[in-house]
Every structure is written in structure tokens, then in C-alpha cells.
Design an enzyme around this catalytic site. Structure first.
Site, short mmCIF file in Angstrom:
data_model
loop_
_atom_site.label_atom_id
_atom_site.label_comp_id
_atom_site.label_asym_id
_atom_site.label_seq_id
_atom_site.Cartn_x
_atom_site.Cartn_y
_atom_site.Cartn_z
N HIS A 39 -0.33 -5.33 26.82
CA HIS A 39 -1.75 -5.24 26.48
C HIS A 39 -2.34 -6.64 26.67
O HIS A 39 -1.64 -7.65 26.48
CB HIS A 39 -1.83 -4.82 25.01
N ASP A 80 5.74 -6.53 20.54
CA ASP A 80 4.49 -5.89 20.15
C ASP A 80 4.81 -4.44 19.80
O ASP A 80 5.03 -3.61 20.69
CB ASP A 80 3.48 -5.98 21.31
N GLN A 89 2.36 0.22 19.41
CA GLN A 89 2.44 1.62 19.86
C GLN A 89 3.75 2.29 19.46
O GLN A 89 3.96 3.46 19.76
CB GLN A 89 2.28 1.70 21.38
N LYS A 140 -3.47 1.81 13.78
CA LYS A 140 -2.81 2.76 14.69
C LYS A 140 -1.71 3.54 13.95
O LYS A 140 -0.98 4.32 14.54
CB LYS A 140 -2.20 2.01 15.87
N CYS A 161 -7.01 -1.99 28.45
CA CYS A 161 -6.68 -3.41 28.20
C CYS A 161 -5.35 -3.78 28.86
O CYS A 161 -4.54 -4.51 28.29
CB CYS A 161 -6.61 -3.72 26.71
#
Lengths: 147, 407
Positions: free
Chosen positions: B117, B194, B197, B220, B360
């Protein structure tokens, strides 16, 4: 909006998918890129001036049906107009999309570009419809360099 | 717990008729989270760490209890390894400025995956330029995955920092972060994961992964917007200088100099987002109540069905790995010859919410040779009926465009 057939109508579809204005001009007076960074729509406008008159215009690039059709129909509308006439049409188009026009008669000068009227009800797509118009607006502002 | 019961916990899913397929952007929020926030303001709102009065102490306790809850949730060794931030983006910027800027030397390398991202990419461009170090990318193969050879080719003895998305927000590819971390450590690099997700969908164990840093956003994973987490190994965080300066992150302040508070306060300047923290705590309770096994069971069924149904439409191109075990709840797709924004508008008219655009992740899309996709992303409240609505709307979109599509 519930029914999109008003937006994705014959004229918009034809212009977006098979535009005769999508080409290169042989002797353009000036050209400018327009870009919507959020969605990646990108157009290159080419302009050929004859004195004060827009003699010819063409575009290349990629983007959604709305941005491509709006560019193509704008070219049809502005070709042959003087800078002053073109600026009035551009102003009216932008005002129509922003829902600032109360007198419908004012929209007549937009010719075919009036088909984008319903885009004003789709906030997510307003910037698609306006991309080319903002780009030509900047070009005409800088029109001294367009000789 | 059954999906029908889960849906009842989400007021927006009762109040609106939309088919919501954009949980990769942000999830909807259950009553349990909304009530926890409501209760915070009604029962124990005060500025934590500030007052000597019991209301402030209560707010401080709840705030710190949630920190401990998050530490346990991701199996961090110490509570102070959890730093609250605004979102994953702020966590990543903190790492880039406080760790990257201080530790990178000329000719060092930062290695990222091409599926990062922008938030785990743009800060590294700035930091590597300042430090005169090099930014390199691990590219994907034709299965939209990063191969072992690619990992071993790109991570070298010069590599000091590796940044990797646990799950791609465009492709849904689950990266083998454990393997990447092991290899990077062998080369002497620190690894930033990261998990934005992944954490909504799968158990995260920072010790098992041996991640040096791991970040995620609350919104999220059922929590409100504006709250994020940075996990960092204590010994690394201790050596880092603060990112933001201000109240509560100090020890002594003199006219010309300041000494800083110990972890975690060192990285939490100013009044924090307590309602966000309380909401995140409630979101974690909710996820734990349902359990990751159930979450995955529900999602697997819906996502498999979606892939199956989408694959039946020959005008749709899917951007997903064929290896099902490496794919999470994100499906990027396009109708051949139709721009994703037009598809998303027609889907919107059919009350189906999908994301369209570059997500993104411009460098990834450029590599794929496209400038945008439609993306459907799924969570615990999605059903096969949602998939049917998506397919029905896609068929309608195709019908509108098909006679104009250039072959």
C-alpha cells in the site's frame, strides 16, 4: 441514482467507446495533460488555433466512459468557436454539473454536452465529467502560448 | 456462531439495503463496539494519565487494560510493545522516521514488496532519498505471489529494512511473512509487517512470526476510525527516538532540553483517542468471541463461492492467485473493455458497494499493466446472497456495455 440508462445513453456510449476525436493532430498549437490522480483517468488534449478561433481539437488517453465521452463531446461542442464563446460554454457546463444553473434555457449553448446533466446527481462521477473541461479551461487561460 | 446471528449485531446491515462488499476499505461496526464507545462517554470519560481523581484513573485503567488486551491478542511479550497511533499509516510513518531515518546509511537497502500500500511505500521513498540508501522491490510472479527466489535475490547483506504486507489489499495474496522474516534476519535486516488486511481474518502471533514491527488499523477490524496500532520489539523501540513531541511523552522538560518518558508513552504524544482504544478493545472481544476458526469458515465459504461464480462469467478477468491457500478475502476483477469506475457506478445503482480505482497501490497496478480494478472484499457478515447480488449487478453492467465493447 437508481436508473443509469439516462447516464450511460447511446451518445455517451458511442463517444466513449469509439470516438472519432481520439487521434493526434498533425500541427497542434498546444497540448495539455489532464489527470485525476484518485482514479487514474488521464487525457491529453491537443488544440489547433486559427487566430481567435478553435480550428481543431483532438484527445488521447484512457479513463472511464464518462471522462472519455465528456472529452469527445466537448471537442465537438467547442470546435469552430472563438475563445470567448468557448469560455462561456465551459463556464456553463461546469455550472450545470455543479447544479448552479436555474434557467434551463442557458443550457442550449452546450449542444450535445447537455447529455451530462444527470451526472450532477452522481457526486462520485462529477470529477470524471469535468476533467476535460477543467483542462481546456486552463489551456485557454494560457492561450497566449497557443499561437 | 452462524452468519445470520452475526448480521443481527450490525445495525447498519439492518438499516440499509446495500450489499456491502468493501470491508477491505473499512468494516461495519457491531453494537458491541458502538455500545462500548457510548458507555465510555456516559460512564468514565476523562483524560487519562492526567488527573489524580478517580474518574481519570478509571479512564487510564481502561486505556492500559486495552493495551494489555491487544498485547495478548497478538501474543506480544510485553504490554509496552503496543503503541497506539491514528492508523496503520501513522504507525508506518513512525517507523520510517524514528527507525529508518536514524539507522539507514548511504548504500544500505530497503526492500519492499511491489504489492505494498502507498503507506508502506511513499515514506520509504522519502527516507531512502534522505539517507542516500536504495529502495528495491520484490516483484510478483504470474501467480500474483512473491517466489522464494525473488525473496532470496532481493534481500541481501546490504538490506537493513524489509517492508511486507501480510495480505495484499489488491490481490488478496497472503505473503509468507514468516519465511521472509527468517531470511531477512539471517541477512541482518529488520522486518515491518503491515497486517492491516490480515488481522481481521487470521490469528497474528508476533512472537511466532518473529516480526520486528507489525502495524494495523482498527477500522478494518470492526473498531472505529482513527485508531491504529504499532507493535515493535521492546529492545528496538527503546533505542528509537520519539516521532511526535508534546505532552505525556516526556520525563523532564527544561528550557533547552527534554528527557523522554519510557515506553509506551514515549511514542504517544498528546491526548490519545481513548474512545478509539475502547472501541478497538471491544472489537477484539467480539472477534475472540466468534473465533478466527469460525471467521475463516464463514469467509472461505463465501469467497470460494464468489470466485466460482465470477469465474463463470467469461468477460471477467480475475486478479487472484490460483493457489487457494494463499488467498484471503479480497477479489480484484475487471469486466474486459469496461472501465472499473463505470462498473462500480452501475453496481452502486444496484446497491452493491465495491471499491474501484488503484487501491493506493499504483506501482503494483502499473506492473499489472492496468490503472484500476474493481475490488470486492468480504467479512464475517457477508453471505452467498451478497455474492448473488454482485453477480446479478455485474451481468447488468455487462449487458449495458457489451454492444459498445471493442474486441
Amino acid at each position: 441514482m437508481d436508473d443509469l440508462t439516462d447516464v450511460y445513453n447511446e451518445i455517451i456510449m458511442e463517444h466513449s467507446m469509439n470516438s472519432y476525436n481520439k487521434k493526434c493532430l498533425e500541427c497542434a498549437s498546444c497540448c495539455k495533460m489532464g489527470h485525476n490522480p484518485n482514479c487514474g483517468d488521464e487525457i491529453k488534449l491537443e488544440l489547433k488555433m486559427n487566430g481567435n478561433v478553435i480550428e481543431d481539437m483532438a484527445f488521447s488517453g484512457h479513463g472511464c466512459a464518462i471522462s472519455q465521452a465528456s472529452t469527445s463531446i466537448m471537442i465537438d461542442t467547442l470546435k469552430g468557436k472563438t475563445i470567448k464563446e468557448a469560455k462561456e460554454i465551459i463556464e456553463t457546463f461546469i455550472a450545470m454539473i455543479k447544479r448552479e444553473i436555474t434557467d434551463e434555457a442557458e443550457l442550449e449553448k452546450l449542444e450535445d454536452a447537455i447529455v451530462f446533466k444527470n451526472i450532477s446527481h452522481m457526486p462520485a462521477r462529477v470529477k470524471c465529467a469535468l476533467l476535460a473541461w477543467h483542462t481546456i479551461e486552463d489551456m485557454l487561460e494560457e492561450s497566449n502560448s497557443c499561437k | 456462531m452462524k452468519v445470520e446471528d452475526i448480521i443481527k449485531d450490525f445495525p447498519i446491515l439492518q438499516n440499509r439495503k446495500e450489499t456491502y462488499l468493501d470491508s477491505g476499505a473499512t468494516t461495519q461496526k457491531p453494537y458491541q463496539v458502538l455500545n462500548a464507545i457510548d458507555n465510555y462517554y456516559k460512564s468514565y470519560n476523562a483524560n487519562p494519565h492526567r488527573g489524580a481523581y478517580s474518574l481519570s484513573i478509571e479512564a487510564t485503567e481502561k486505556y492500559e487494560e486495552t493495551r494489555a488486551k491487544i498485547a495478548k491478542f497478538i501474543n506480544a511479550k510485553h504490554s509496552e510493545e503496543i503503541i497506539f497511533s491514528k492508523n496503520a499509516t501513522e504507525s508506518l510513518n513512525l517507523i520510517a522516521y524514528s527507525y529508518g531515518m536514524e539507522n539507514l546509511q548511504a548504500d544500505d537497502e530497503v526492500v519492499l514488496s511491489i504489492m505494498e500500500h502507498h503507506s508502506n511505500l511513499v515514506p520509504w521513498q522519502k527516507v531512502t532519498k534522505c539517507a542516500k540508501s536504495n529502495l528495491k522491490y520484490m516483484y510478483i510472479n504470474e501467480e500474483y505471489e512473491i517466489s522464494d527466489e525473488e525473496i532470496e535475490n532481493k534481500i541481501t547483506n546490504k538490506t537493513k529494512i524489509v517492508g511486507i504486507a501480510h495480505v495484499s489489499n489488491v490481490l488478496g495474496t497472503i505473503n509468507n511473512v514468516k519465511k521472509i522474516i527468517k531470511y531477512a534476519h539471517k541477512k541482518g535486516a529488520v522486518v515491518i509487517v503491515d497486517a492491516s488486511q490480515s488481522i481481521p481474518h487470521m490469528k497474528i502471533d508476533v512472537q511466532d512470526l518473529d516480526a520486528d514491527f507489525l502495524v494495523f488499523s482498527g477500522h478494518k477490524m470492526l473498531a472505529p476510525m482513527g485508531i491504529g496500532v504499532l507493535y515493535g520489539k521492546r529492545e528496538i523501540l527503546n533505542k528509537m527516538t520519539p516521532f511526535l513531541m508534546g505532552g505525556d511523552m516526556i520525563e523532564y522538560v527544561y528550557e533547552q532540553n527534554t528527557t523522554y518518558a519510557p515506553l509506551p508513552n514515549k511514542f504517544e504524544a498528546g491526548t490519545q483517542n481513548i474512545e478509539g482504544v475502547i472501541g478497538l478493545g471491544a472489537a477484539i472481544d467480539y472477534i475472540e468471541k466468534i473465533g478466527y476458526d469460525t471467521i475463516q469458515e464463514i469467509e472461505n465459504e463465501v469467497v470460494s463461492y464468489a470466485i466460482e461464480e465470477l469465474s463463470k462469467l467469461d468477460y471477467i478477468k480475475l486478479y487472484i492467485t490460483p493457489n487457494k491457500e494463499n488467498h484471503s478475502g479480497v477479489i480484484s476483477f475487471n469486466i474486459n473493455g469496461v472501465h472499473p469506475h463505470d462498473v462500480a457506478s452501475i453496481l452502486d445503482a444496484e446497491k452493491v458497494c465495491v471499491r474501484s480505482g488503484n487501491h493506493c497501490a499504483q506501482p503494483l497496478l502499473r506492473l499489472l499493466g492496468i490503472d484500476s480494478t474493481c475490488r470486492a472484499s468480504f467479512y464475517i457478515y457477508n453471505t452467498k446472497e451478497d455474492v448473488d447480488n454482485l453477480i446479478k449487478a455485474l451481468k447488468k453492467a455487462y449487458e449495458m456495455f457489451k454492444k459498445y465493447i471493442k474486441s
